[in-house]
Design an enzyme around this catalytic site. Structure first.
Site, mmCIF file in Angstrom:
data_model
loop_
_atom_site.group_PDB
_atom_site.id
_atom_site.type_symbol
_atom_site.label_atom_id
_atom_site.label_comp_id
_atom_site.label_asym_id
_atom_site.label_seq_id
_atom_site.Cartn_x
_atom_site.Cartn_y
_atom_site.Cartn_z
ATOM 1 N N ILE A 155 -13.084 -8.093 -52.532
ATOM 2 C CA ILE A 155 -13.818 -6.833 -52.356
ATOM 3 C C ILE A 155 -13.317 -5.795 -53.358
ATOM 4 O O ILE A 155 -14.076 -5.087 -53.987
ATOM 5 C CB ILE A 155 -13.621 -6.294 -50.923
ATOM 6 C CG1 ILE A 155 -14.332 -7.221 -49.933
ATOM 7 C CG2 ILE A 155 -14.148 -4.868 -50.797
ATOM 8 C CD1 ILE A 155 -14.091 -6.870 -48.484
ATOM 9 N N LYS A 194 -13.263 -32.281 -60.126
ATOM 10 C CA LYS A 194 -14.334 -31.609 -59.384
ATOM 11 C C LYS A 194 -14.779 -30.298 -60.043
ATOM 12 O O LYS A 194 -13.940 -29.443 -60.344
ATOM 13 C CB LYS A 194 -13.860 -31.312 -57.954
ATOM 14 C CG LYS A 194 -13.662 -32.584 -57.123
ATOM 15 C CD LYS A 194 -15.004 -33.239 -56.906
ATOM 16 C CE LYS A 194 -14.907 -34.455 -56.017
ATOM 17 N NZ LYS A 194 -16.186 -35.181 -55.961
ATOM 18 N N CYS A 387 21.391 -3.395 -67.152
ATOM 19 C CA CYS A 387 21.078 -2.264 -66.270
ATOM 20 C C CYS A 387 21.994 -2.272 -65.038
ATOM 21 O O CYS A 387 23.164 -1.931 -65.182
ATOM 22 C CB CYS A 387 19.605 -2.259 -65.919
ATOM 23 S SG CYS A 387 19.025 -0.601 -65.565
ATOM 24 N N HIS A 524 17.001 -2.333 -70.895
ATOM 25 C CA HIS A 524 16.459 -3.678 -70.657
ATOM 26 C C HIS A 524 16.012 -4.318 -71.976
ATOM 27 O O HIS A 524 14.847 -4.188 -72.361
ATOM 28 C CB HIS A 524 15.254 -3.600 -69.718
ATOM 29 C CG HIS A 524 15.613 -3.279 -68.312
ATOM 30 N ND1 HIS A 524 15.927 -4.257 -67.397
ATOM 31 C CD2 HIS A 524 15.714 -2.106 -67.664
ATOM 32 C CE1 HIS A 524 16.199 -3.683 -66.232
ATOM 33 N NE2 HIS A 524 16.076 -2.381 -66.360
ATOM 34 N N GLU A 526 15.338 -7.276 -72.615
ATOM 35 C CA GLU A 526 14.359 -8.360 -72.439
ATOM 36 C C GLU A 526 12.914 -7.916 -72.690
ATOM 37 O O GLU A 526 12.066 -8.735 -73.014
ATOM 38 C CB GLU A 526 14.489 -8.992 -71.044
ATOM 39 C CG GLU A 526 14.066 -8.143 -69.859
ATOM 40 C CD GLU A 526 15.181 -7.262 -69.298
ATOM 41 O OE1 GLU A 526 16.098 -6.881 -70.063
ATOM 42 O OE2 GLU A 526 15.113 -6.916 -68.103
HETATM 43 N N1 GLN Z 1 19.522 0.506 -59.500
HETATM 44 C C1 GLN Z 1 20.066 0.965 -60.724
HETATM 45 C C2 GLN Z 1 19.565 2.369 -61.069
HETATM 46 O O1 GLN Z 1 18.624 2.838 -60.503
HETATM 47 C C3 GLN Z 1 19.750 -0.015 -61.839
HETATM 48 C C4 GLN Z 1 18.295 -0.168 -62.089
HETATM 49 C C5 GLN Z 1 17.971 -1.399 -62.882
HETATM 50 O O2 GLN Z 1 18.754 -2.322 -62.937
HETATM 51 N N2 GLN Z 1 16.791 -1.456 -63.446
HETATM 52 O O3 GLN Z 1 20.111 3.011 -61.936
#
Ligand code: GLN
Length: 552
Positions: A155, A194, A387, A524, A526
């Site tokens: 929906i 199918k 992080c 990060h 990644e």
């Molecule tokens: N929880 C931690 C913060 O808020 C690390 C956050 C994370 O790893 N993305 O700073």
């Protein structure tokens, strides 16, 4: 009612999904982007998600997978990660819309009286708002690939489908293509493939006025010409537009397979675009490397969402890329942080050539993660903290080496003397050029340090050796920070601070010296790794893991 005829600089490719979810629609969209880019065209991409959350920032990764962060600080659907990994498109806020965001904007305008007393309705107001968000991409690239989340028949995706149906009326046939991703299952008991689910799905789509131009059929085996002819007849799509999307060993094979099936030619024919032939050799080379690695390493990932690999999607891919850069197959062992609280670390981590503690939120599993960090530090196993992983590396060092027994992050406890990780109440946001203010009671959504921030690196460190430059930009998504009050003392006790904000106020990277490779970063990395350009930190982490594996 006014209908608008737009002239567009960009041509639009719409991708919908049928039968069931998890058919790899996002990956298919990304692979189509890669293939068309390899023909010399410029590409942009967008994901339209039917759910009501304004963005996925507050969603549990268990339910929805990873939250992907863009340079401009948008918290987006993980499919944007696929798009950025497969293409060179630079994505941000305007490349991911949800129903919630669309409705929010329409309701805000209604409250402001912008509709001049009119009745505000799904058609045309919501659909116009959706079309407007798609039209924003006009002029950004030669082609825009727009993926509609959800499955035909839901929906909640109806307004999006209605909007893209109207879109063709607005821009014309030569400027729009509809691709439908569907499922052609093999039934073991019948020994047959199918086509009925596909027929039904296309019927649903046609009932709302969209005749797909191309069908991408997910199957276990190559579809025969007979089957393609049958699907063609029932679904009103020419046989050469019935494309087999066969299961593959490596996701990076998809662009190559699509090309073999003639998908790129078909799209360009429908859009009346002329280009040279594609350069798919880099993709072939990549797949060759992934399939025939010379070495192998085992990396332990200590997480909370270990049951759902989707919640570490970009991380998983970045490790694969780090492996490609080292001609190495990276095997992952997902270790539940809570299990580490009860079992000895050497039991759960034995045989690992590297330990990685990824990002995360909340106190569950923290004790186990700290234990893994101690294990990696003491046994000189390559360690990578991202992080939350970096924040915990700081807590661990403060507790175990610097004698701050109660060291902690304010995320987990308010009353500790040594809050080495704390909430910065005020900080300068270089993107908006404004001071940001927040406290413990601030909204959860949108109050994190988000998106790309510059970082200055110190020479003679693991970080510098990886990047080979002293100014980098990396993406953030966190609320807490390294507390500068403890910086001097921790450095004196041996913690190396190898990366900081250019004004030296925020600590971005920490390391240890007498360790083969030990690095924690507040950002990060990644999110910026791609198979064609493996991220330097992942490359170096895997390289260290490989070295470690040889010593054993
Ligand atoms: N929880 C931690 C913060 O808020 C690390 C956050 C994370 O790893 N993305 O700073």
């Amino acid at each position: 009612m006014k209908t608008t005829n737009y002239s567009t600089k960009t041509k639009f490719i719409f991708i919908t999904g049928g039968v069931l979810s998890s058919l790899g629609k996002g990956l298919a969209a990304a692979a189509i982007g890669a293939l068309l880019e390899s023909r010399g065209l410029t590409i942009t991409m967008q994901k339209l998600d039917p759910y009501i959350n304004v963005d996925p920032g507050t969603m549990n990764p268990f339910q929805h997978g990873e939250v992907y962060v863009t340079d401009d600080g948008a918290e987006t659907d993980l499919d944007l990660g696929h798009y950025e990994r497969y293409t060179s498109a630079k994505l941000g806020q305007k490349h991911n819309y949800t129903s919630g965001r669309i409705y929010h904007s329409v309701i805000t305008k209604e409250r402001q009286g912008k509709y001049l007393g009119g009745t505000v309705q799904v058609i045309p107001h919501i659909t116009d708002e959706i079309k407007k968000s798609i039209h924003q991409l006009d002029g950004e690239a030669d082609l825009a690939i727009i993926e509609i989340g959800g499955t035909i028949g839901d929906i909640e995706s109806l307004p999006f489908l209605e909007a893209i149906r109207q879109f063709r009326l607005d821009v014309g046939r030569e400027n729009s293509v509809y691709i439908h991703v569907t499922w052609v299952p093999y039934l073991k008991t019948a020994g047959e493939v199918k086509t009925k689910p596909t027929q039904h799905s296309v019927k649903e789509l046609r009932a709302i006025g969209i005749q797909p131009d191309i069908l991408l059929c997910r199957t276990e085996t190559q579809l025969s010409m007979d089957l393609k002819a049958k699907i063609s007849l029932f679904c009103n799509v020419p046989t050469d537009a019935v494309i087999t999307a066969q299961d593959v060993e490596s996701i990076y094979e998809v662009p190559i397979r699509f090309h073999k099936e003639g998908l790129d030619d078909k799209i360009l024919e429908l859009l009346n675009v002329w280009t040279g032939s594609p350069r798919i050799e880099p993709w072939q080379e990549l797949v060759r490397k992934i399939k025939n690695p010379s070495h192998r390493v085992l990396i332990g990932i200590i997480g909370k969402y270990v049951d759902l690999k989707e919640s570490y999607k970009s991380l998983h891919e970045a490790l694969v890329h780090g492996g490609v850069a080292n001609d190495t197959h990276v095997e992952l062992r997902y270790v539940n942080a809570e299990d580490l609280e009860e079992q000895p670390a050497e039991e759960l981590l034995s045989g690992c050539h590297g330990v990685l503690v990824p990002g995360g939120f909340g106190s569950r599993g923290v004790a186990g993660k700290l234990k893994a960090i101690t294990y990696a530090r003491e046994n000189k196993i390559p360690f990578f903290g991202i992080c939350l992983g970096m924040q915990l590396a700081v807590v661990e060092y403060a507790r175990m080496i610097a004698g701050m027994k109660d060291a902690n992050s304010n995320e987990f406890t308010a009353d500790t003397k040594h809050n080495v990780i704390y909430l910065m109440k005020e900080w300068f946001d270089h993107r908006s050029n404004k001071m940001q203010v927040r406290d413990e009671s601030s909204d959860m959504g949108g109050t994190l340090r988000l998106g790309s921030y510059p970082c200055t690196l110190k020479k003679d460190t693991f970080a510098y050796a990886a990047y080979q430059e002293d100014k980098i930009d990396e993406r953030h998504r966190h609320r807490y920070e390294f507390n500068g009050d403890f910086r001097k003392e921790l450095v004196e006790k041996g913690l190396v601070i190898s990366g900081t904000s250019p004004d030296d106020t925020l600590v971005e990277i920490v390391e240890l010296k007498d360790h083969p490779w030990y690095l924690g970063c507040q950002f990060h990395p990644e999110f910026q790794s791609s198979p064609m350009k493996p991220h330097p930190l992942f490359r170096e982490f895997i390289k260290a893991g490989l070295k470690f594996s040889r010593k054993r």
